[in-house]
Design a protein around this motif. Structure first.
Motif, mmCIF file in Angstrom:
data_model
loop_
_atom_site.group_PDB
_atom_site.id
_atom_site.type_symbol
_atom_site.label_atom_id
_atom_site.label_comp_id
_atom_site.label_asym_id
_atom_site.label_seq_id
_atom_site.Cartn_x
_atom_site.Cartn_y
_atom_site.Cartn_z
ATOM 1 N N ASP A 7 0.851 -1.199 0.000
ATOM 2 C CA ASP A 7 0.000 0.000 0.000
ATOM 3 C C ASP A 7 0.881 1.241 0.000
ATOM 4 O OD1 ASP A 7 -2.253 -1.635 0.221
ATOM 5 O OD2 ASP A 7 -2.149 -1.632 2.410
ATOM 6 N N TYR A 8 1.874 1.241 0.875
ATOM 7 C CA TYR A 8 2.775 2.400 0.945
ATOM 8 C C TYR A 8 3.629 2.511 -0.309
ATOM 9 C CZ TYR A 8 1.544 3.224 5.835
ATOM 10 O OH TYR A 8 0.871 3.523 6.987
ATOM 11 N N VAL A 9 4.022 1.357 -0.865
ATOM 12 C CA VAL A 9 4.802 1.410 -2.107
ATOM 13 C C VAL A 9 3.958 2.102 -3.186
ATOM 14 C CG1 VAL A 9 5.795 0.022 -3.979
ATOM 15 C CG2 VAL A 9 6.313 -0.541 -1.595
ATOM 16 N N ALA A 10 2.672 1.773 -3.227
ATOM 17 C CA ALA A 10 1.796 2.379 -4.231
ATOM 18 C C ALA A 10 1.547 3.858 -3.950
ATOM 19 C CB ALA A 10 0.468 1.623 -4.275
ATOM 20 N N SER A 11 1.469 4.227 -2.655
ATOM 21 C CA SER A 11 1.091 5.608 -2.352
ATOM 22 C C SER A 11 2.285 6.553 -2.180
ATOM 23 C CB SER A 11 0.196 5.652 -1.105
ATOM 24 O OG SER A 11 0.792 4.934 -0.045
ATOM 25 N N CYS A 12 3.435 6.036 -1.758
ATOM 26 C CA CYS A 12 4.587 6.924 -1.510
ATOM 27 C C CYS A 12 5.541 6.990 -2.705
ATOM 28 C CB CYS A 12 5.398 6.452 -0.312
ATOM 29 S SG CYS A 12 4.489 6.384 1.233
ATOM 30 N N PHE A 13 5.534 5.958 -3.536
ATOM 31 C CA PHE A 13 6.511 5.886 -4.628
ATOM 32 C C PHE A 13 5.789 6.128 -5.959
ATOM 33 C CE2 PHE A 13 8.242 3.691 -1.057
ATOM 34 C CZ PHE A 13 9.631 3.743 -1.153
ATOM 35 N N GLU A 14 6.468 6.832 -6.870
ATOM 36 C CA GLU A 14 5.825 7.114 -8.156
ATOM 37 C C GLU A 14 5.800 5.893 -9.061
ATOM 38 O OE1 GLU A 14 7.548 9.868 -6.114
ATOM 39 O OE2 GLU A 14 8.766 10.127 -7.919
ATOM 40 N N GLU A 15 6.786 5.021 -8.864
ATOM 41 C CA GLU A 15 6.878 3.850 -9.729
ATOM 42 C C GLU A 15 7.494 2.705 -8.941
ATOM 43 O OE1 GLU A 15 8.178 3.075 -14.307
ATOM 44 O OE2 GLU A 15 9.719 3.949 -13.033
ATOM 45 N N PHE A 16 7.099 1.490 -9.286
ATOM 46 C CA PHE A 16 7.693 0.311 -8.641
ATOM 47 C C PHE A 16 7.771 -0.809 -9.666
ATOM 48 C CE2 PHE A 16 6.857 -3.648 -5.976
ATOM 49 C CZ PHE A 16 8.156 -3.749 -5.508
ATOM 50 N N ILE A 17 8.958 -1.272 -9.935
ATOM 51 C CA ILE A 17 9.115 -2.401 -10.852
ATOM 52 C C ILE A 17 9.614 -3.574 -10.018
ATOM 53 C CG2 ILE A 17 10.284 -3.284 -12.910
ATOM 54 C CD1 ILE A 17 10.679 -0.328 -13.763
ATOM 55 N N GLU A 18 8.731 -4.524 -9.772
ATOM 56 C CA GLU A 18 9.102 -5.615 -8.870
ATOM 57 C C GLU A 18 10.058 -6.590 -9.529
ATOM 58 O OE1 GLU A 18 5.844 -7.566 -6.822
ATOM 59 O OE2 GLU A 18 7.251 -8.850 -5.715
ATOM 60 N N LEU A 19 11.024 -7.046 -8.741
ATOM 61 C CA LEU A 19 11.995 -8.048 -9.192
ATOM 62 C C LEU A 19 11.775 -9.302 -8.363
ATOM 63 C CD1 LEU A 19 15.044 -5.621 -9.261
ATOM 64 C CD2 LEU A 19 13.642 -6.323 -11.213
ATOM 65 N N HIS A 20 12.135 -10.429 -8.922
ATOM 66 C CA HIS A 20 11.789 -11.680 -8.241
ATOM 67 C C HIS A 20 12.968 -12.637 -8.117
ATOM 68 C CE1 HIS A 20 7.413 -10.969 -8.151
ATOM 69 N NE2 HIS A 20 7.611 -10.331 -9.290
ATOM 70 N N GLY A 21 12.941 -13.397 -7.032
ATOM 71 C CA GLY A 21 13.819 -14.561 -6.925
ATOM 72 C C GLY A 21 15.127 -14.306 -6.220
ATOM 73 N N MET A 150 6.895 4.161 12.675
ATOM 74 C CA MET A 150 5.599 4.826 12.755
ATOM 75 C C MET A 150 5.115 4.803 14.191
ATOM 76 S SD MET A 150 3.861 3.995 9.088
ATOM 77 C CE MET A 150 2.666 5.305 9.244
ATOM 78 N N GLU A 151 4.397 5.867 14.519
ATOM 79 C CA GLU A 151 3.984 6.142 15.892
ATOM 80 C C GLU A 151 3.365 4.935 16.614
ATOM 81 O OE1 GLU A 151 1.521 9.590 15.731
ATOM 82 O OE2 GLU A 151 1.074 9.505 17.875
ATOM 83 N N ASN A 152 2.533 4.172 15.903
ATOM 84 C CA ASN A 152 1.838 3.061 16.555
ATOM 85 C C ASN A 152 2.402 1.686 16.201
ATOM 86 O OD1 ASN A 152 -0.156 4.695 17.918
ATOM 87 N ND2 ASN A 152 -1.001 5.091 15.887
ATOM 88 N N ALA A 153 3.597 1.666 15.650
ATOM 89 C CA ALA A 153 4.224 0.379 15.324
ATOM 90 C C ALA A 153 4.908 -0.169 16.574
ATOM 91 C CB ALA A 153 5.235 0.572 14.208
ATOM 92 N N ALA A 213 0.355 7.905 4.529
ATOM 93 C CA ALA A 213 1.334 7.742 3.449
ATOM 94 C C ALA A 213 2.112 9.031 3.217
ATOM 95 C CB ALA A 213 0.623 7.296 2.174
ATOM 96 N N ASP A 214 1.411 10.171 3.249
ATOM 97 C CA ASP A 214 2.101 11.457 3.063
ATOM 98 C C ASP A 214 3.157 11.673 4.146
ATOM 99 O OD1 ASP A 214 0.647 12.056 0.834
ATOM 100 O OD2 ASP A 214 -0.780 13.408 1.850
ATOM 101 N N LEU A 215 2.789 11.341 5.386
ATOM 102 C CA LEU A 215 3.713 11.543 6.508
ATOM 103 C C LEU A 215 4.926 10.616 6.380
ATOM 104 C CD1 LEU A 215 1.012 11.827 9.323
ATOM 105 C CD2 LEU A 215 2.596 13.653 8.616
ATOM 106 N N LEU A 216 4.658 9.364 6.003
ATOM 107 C CA LEU A 216 5.765 8.411 5.839
ATOM 108 C C LEU A 216 6.672 8.828 4.685
ATOM 109 C CD1 LEU A 216 7.162 5.767 6.645
ATOM 110 C CD2 LEU A 216 5.648 4.563 5.047
ATOM 111 N N LYS A 217 6.043 9.217 3.586
ATOM 112 C CA LYS A 217 6.814 9.627 2.414
ATOM 113 C C LYS A 217 7.717 10.812 2.758
ATOM 114 C CE LYS A 217 6.445 11.201 -2.366
ATOM 115 N NZ LYS A 217 5.559 11.330 -3.539
ATOM 116 N N ALA A 218 7.142 11.795 3.454
ATOM 117 C CA ALA A 218 7.927 12.984 3.809
ATOM 118 C C ALA A 218 9.149 12.586 4.643
ATOM 119 C CB ALA A 218 7.043 13.967 4.572
ATOM 120 N N ALA A 219 8.942 11.662 5.580
ATOM 121 C CA ALA A 219 10.050 11.250 6.451
ATOM 122 C C ALA A 219 11.116 10.488 5.661
ATOM 123 C CB ALA A 219 9.516 10.388 7.598
ATOM 124 N N ILE A 220 10.687 9.596 4.788
ATOM 125 C CA ILE A 220 11.662 8.830 3.993
ATOM 126 C C ILE A 220 12.451 9.773 3.082
ATOM 127 C CG2 ILE A 220 11.933 7.096 2.160
ATOM 128 C CD1 ILE A 220 9.490 5.629 3.316
#
Lengths: 254, 276
Positions: A7-21, A150-153, A213-220
């Protein structure tokens, strides 16, 4: 339900190309990894994904990675090092998988190897604990220049249930065990195990995933910016010194 | 059919208690009753079935280091109750009294058949040789000292894993010790890991499995998760001999299984190749 890694990968990152194996045994769906872009910055992102629906949860093994996950993670980190990409890891696991196959394929060694190699990885690493930081399974992708939480982790040596089962002889004492182990973000910050607490929306990340997601993205993004231009030898010295300091003990003669 | 009911078997509890304290030991594998003197002569292995009894750190050091060569480091370093955890302080005090040790690991310089090396020995009697801040710090210092003195490291592990009573700080000792080994390895210095009964959890998942060469004593238990946890999680029967040294050897984790009586010679021979 709290937002998960993808979910965060989709919301914080503009693109994600998954690699496998892992190039040896197989691919571990509990540990997605790939190339990504965050605020325009090329990077790799690796993390634990628990899955949402029953079928997806089973496919992701509830976010408990097998040795292949840890070995894939390191393979992708090494690739990042080779091409000068920083690494972002997203931690959300109840722990590495306690299975027969995991033991047969030496899960302990897979984690230990990552701990050692991440300490030498010649590229910046930012880790974020977004939900569960379960023991060695979390730390296995958690040796980072900046560890955000994250605050509640929570982040702990053992699950509260496991601790209660051993010390109280009853899993029902999980609440007390959780309090005794001081596994929340404020305590971990005080113990200097994490570098920064990422705030969540007032009622938790799940109440407003977009804001979370905005808060996490800003921190990263801010933390990446802080370290991408630090000369790599200095960064590695600081990374070592940070973990080197952890722990409290006494050495006066008694 | 109550008349066919088997009578409850009594006295299966702790048979060892029937024996005079310290003079005779019963082998947990074959049941052979062995006199303390004979056990000592055989480096605490069973003369009948070769079961390897647990050693204290001091016994291990005596069995490996050239006589008089062991120089202990950081002897006074001990744990504190950083989290205010239940009865941890009393627990530590109890184990200090019972074992005469300040912590669950003893570290120091040694010579082994002429080769000098840094030796760390975990003592399972001390709170299951679990790794908290003090154990992590002592091992890290020993490795760092070895790096600066350009010497080899030998760690004899036995541990229940990370120490719960220190919470996250215990977990971080895994990163700390593994990090120290990273720098030691970068300096092209050898690390030989010796696994003894039992080596589990956070110790297996950090320094213990990072040896350039990994040795294990026969029959010892080696694993990450506990067998009960695995059974409860997977609902599967565990295979025969699961998580023994032999099993892990078969699965490629261990270079060789070494009998206790051969360990000293074998370590010296290996050091002779890696750091002559």
């Amino acid at each position: 339900m709290r937002p998960m890694m993808l979910d965060y990968v989709a919301s914080c990152f503009e693109e994600f190309i998954e690699l496998h194996g892992d190039r040896h045994i197989g691919d571990d769906a509990a540990m997605p990894a790939g190339l990504a872009r965050i605020a325009g910055q090329r990077c790799v992102v690796i993390g634990h994904e628990k899955g949402r629906e029953t079928r997806e949860k089973l496919r992701r093994n509830f976010g408990s990675a097998n040795p292949e996950g840890y070995r894939k993670a390191l393979r992708v980190m090494r690739m990042a090092e080779k091409f000068g990409l920083p690494v972002v890891t997203i931690i959300d696991t109840p722990g590495a998988y306690p299975g027969i196959g995991a033991e047969e394929r030496n899960i302990a060694e897979a984690i230990a190897f990552n701990l050692r190699e991440m300490m030498l990885l010649r590229t910046p690493v930012v880790a974020a604990v977004i939900g569960e930081g379960g023991s060695g399974g979390a730390l296995g992708i958690g040796v980072a220049d900046r560890v955000l939480m994250m605050e509640n982790a929570y982040y702990s040596v053992i699950s509260p249930e496991g601790c209660a089962a051993i010390l109280w002889k009853d899993r029902k004492h999980a609440q007390e065990a959780a309090e005794a182990m001081k596994l929340d973000a404020n305590n971990l910050n005080r113990l200097e195990v994490i570098d920064e607490i990422v705030p969540e929306p007032k009622n938790g990340a799940h109440s407003d995933p977009a804001v979370a997601a905005d808060l996490l993205k800003a921190a990263i993004v801010r933390n990446l910016k802080d370290i991408v231009n630090v000369p790599i030898d200095e960064l590695l010295e600081r990374r070592y010194a940070k973990f080197r300091r952890m722990g409290q003990f006494d050495e006066t003669e008694s | 059919m109550a008349i066919f009911k088997k009578p409850t078997f009594r006295g299966s509890g702790d048979k060892k208690r029937d024996m005079p304290e310290g003079l005779w030991q019963k082998c947990p594998d074959c049941g052979e009753v062995i006199h303390e003197l004979e056990l000592k002569k055989n480096l605490r292995t069973c003369s009948n079935c070769n079961h390897h009894f647990t050693l204290s750190a001091q016994e291990r050091i005596d069995g490996l280091a050239d006589p008089g060569s062991f120089e202990e480091l950081d002897r006074t370093l001990t744990s504190i109750d950083a989290l205010g955890f239940k009865t941890y302080t009393e627990k530590i005090e109890k184990y200090r009294k019972a074992t005469g040790l300040n912590e669950a690991v003893v570290t120091g310089r040694m010579r082994i058949i002429g080769h000098s090396a840094m030796l760390c020995v975990m003592d399972f009697r001390f709170l299951g040789a679990s790794m908290g801040s003090a154990v992590g710090e002592k091992i890290t210092r020993a490795i760092e000292t070895a790096t600066s003195e350009k010497s080899a490291v030998v760690i004899v592990s036995a541990s229940g894993g990370a120490r719960m009573h220190e919470g996250i700080l215990s977990l971080m000792q895994m990163a700390k010790t593994s990090g120290a080994l990273a720098l030691h390895g970068q300096a092209k210095l050898p690390f030989i890991s010796v696994l003894t009964h039992p080596t589990t959890g956070g110790v297996t998942a950090s320094f213990a499995t990072l040896g350039d060469i990994i040795l294990a004593e026969p029959g010892c238990m080696i694993g990450f998760a506990g067998p009960r946890v695995i059974k409860e999680t997977t609902h599967q029967e565990l295979p025969e001999g699961f998580q023994t040294a032999e099993f892990m050897h078969e699965h490629g984790l261990i270079d060789m299984i070494v009998e206790r009586r051969d360990l000293r010679d074998r370590l010296a021979a290996l050091l002779g190749y890696l750091l002559p």
